[in-house]
Design a protein around this motif. Structure first.
Motif, PDB file in Angstrom:
ATOM      1  N   LYS A  32       0.828  -1.201   0.000  1.00 38.42           N
ATOM      2  CA  LYS A  32       0.000   0.000   0.000  1.00 38.42           C
ATOM      3  C   LYS A  32       0.868   1.257   0.000  1.00 38.42           C
ATOM      4  N   ALA A  33       1.934   1.241   0.788  1.00 36.26           N
ATOM      5  CA  ALA A  33       2.842   2.392   0.833  1.00 36.26           C
ATOM      6  C   ALA A  33       3.531   2.587  -0.511  1.00 36.26           C
ATOM      7  N   LYS A  34       3.875   1.490  -1.177  1.00 37.36           N
ATOM      8  CA  LYS A  34       4.498   1.592  -2.498  1.00 37.36           C
ATOM      9  C   LYS A  34       3.536   2.195  -3.515  1.00 37.36           C
ATOM     10  N   GLU A  35       2.260   1.810  -3.431  1.00 32.95           N
ATOM     11  CA  GLU A  35       1.254   2.376  -4.339  1.00 32.95           C
ATOM     12  C   GLU A  35       1.078   3.870  -4.085  1.00 32.95           C
ATOM     13  N   LEU A  36       1.032   4.255  -2.806  1.00 32.79           N
ATOM     14  CA  LEU A  36       0.910   5.673  -2.468  1.00 32.79           C
ATOM     15  C   LEU A  36       2.144   6.448  -2.920  1.00 32.79           C
ATOM     16  N   GLN A  37       3.299   5.831  -2.765  1.00 34.51           N
ATOM     17  CA  GLN A  37       4.544   6.488  -3.186  1.00 34.51           C
ATOM     18  C   GLN A  37       4.550   6.707  -4.692  1.00 34.51           C
ATOM     19  N   ARG A  38       3.959   5.796  -5.427  1.00 32.18           N
ATOM     20  CA  ARG A  38       3.879   5.938  -6.882  1.00 32.18           C
ATOM     21  C   ARG A  38       2.973   7.124  -7.239  1.00 32.18           C
ATOM     22  N   ILE A  39       1.923   7.340  -6.453  1.00 35.23           N
ATOM     23  CA  ILE A  39       0.997   8.447  -6.697  1.00 35.23           C
ATOM     24  C   ILE A  39       1.584   9.769  -6.222  1.00 35.23           C
ATOM     25  N   ASN A  40       2.154   9.763  -5.030  1.00 30.75           N
ATOM     26  CA  ASN A  40       2.712  10.992  -4.453  1.00 30.75           C
ATOM     27  C   ASN A  40       3.962  10.640  -3.660  1.00 30.75           C
ATOM     28  N   LYS A  41       5.109  10.765  -4.289  1.00 35.25           N
ATOM     29  CA  LYS A  41       6.374  10.369  -3.671  1.00 35.25           C
ATOM     30  C   LYS A  41       6.756  11.249  -2.478  1.00 35.25           C
ATOM     31  N   ASN A  42       6.146  12.413  -2.348  1.00 37.38           N
ATOM     32  CA  ASN A  42       6.512  13.338  -1.282  1.00 37.38           C
ATOM     33  C   ASN A  42       5.875  13.016   0.062  1.00 37.38           C
ATOM     34  N   ILE A  43       4.891  12.130   0.098  1.00 45.19           N
ATOM     35  CA  ILE A  43       4.221  11.855   1.376  1.00 45.19           C
ATOM     36  C   ILE A  43       4.602  10.512   1.985  1.00 45.19           C
ATOM     37  N   VAL A  44       5.484   9.751   1.321  1.00 44.24           N
ATOM     38  CA  VAL A  44       5.923   8.460   1.851  1.00 44.24           C
ATOM     39  C   VAL A  44       7.433   8.527   2.057  1.00 44.24           C
ATOM     40  N   ASP A  45       7.877   8.259   3.295  1.00 43.90           N
ATOM     41  CA  ASP A  45       9.311   8.296   3.550  1.00 43.90           C
ATOM     42  C   ASP A  45       9.961   6.961   3.183  1.00 43.90           C
ATOM     43  N   GLN A  46      11.258   6.861   3.386  1.00 40.31           N
ATOM     44  CA  GLN A  46      12.013   5.661   3.013  1.00 40.31           C
ATOM     45  C   GLN A  46      11.550   4.408   3.756  1.00 40.31           C
TER      46      GLN A  46
END
Length: 62
Positions: free
Chosen positions: A4-18
């Motif tokens: 889920k975090a990877k999908e969100l990162q694909r949509i908005n890379k600025n809201i998911v940290d490493q």
């Protein structure tokens, strides 16, 4: 990082940290109001956000 975090990162890379933590919605709003949030990307709300429960209640009342 979970799927889920990877999908969100694909949509908005600025809201998911490493580590895969998603920036809370209120923090996204603060960044948006202060001009830090990149408006090319959508704001993201977690479906389990308790503070948004009242919206469903208002919808049912109306």
């Amino acid at each position: 990082m979970n799927k889920k975090a990877k999908e969100l990162q694909r949509i908005n890379k600025n809201i998911v940290d490493q580590e895969g933590h998603v920036l809370r919605f209120d923090k996204q709003l603060i960044q948006l109001m202060s001009g830090i949030f990149v408006t090319r990307y959508p704001l993201t709300i977690n479906g389990t956000t308790h503070s948004l429960d009242y919206i469903d209640q208002i919808d049912k009342i109306i």
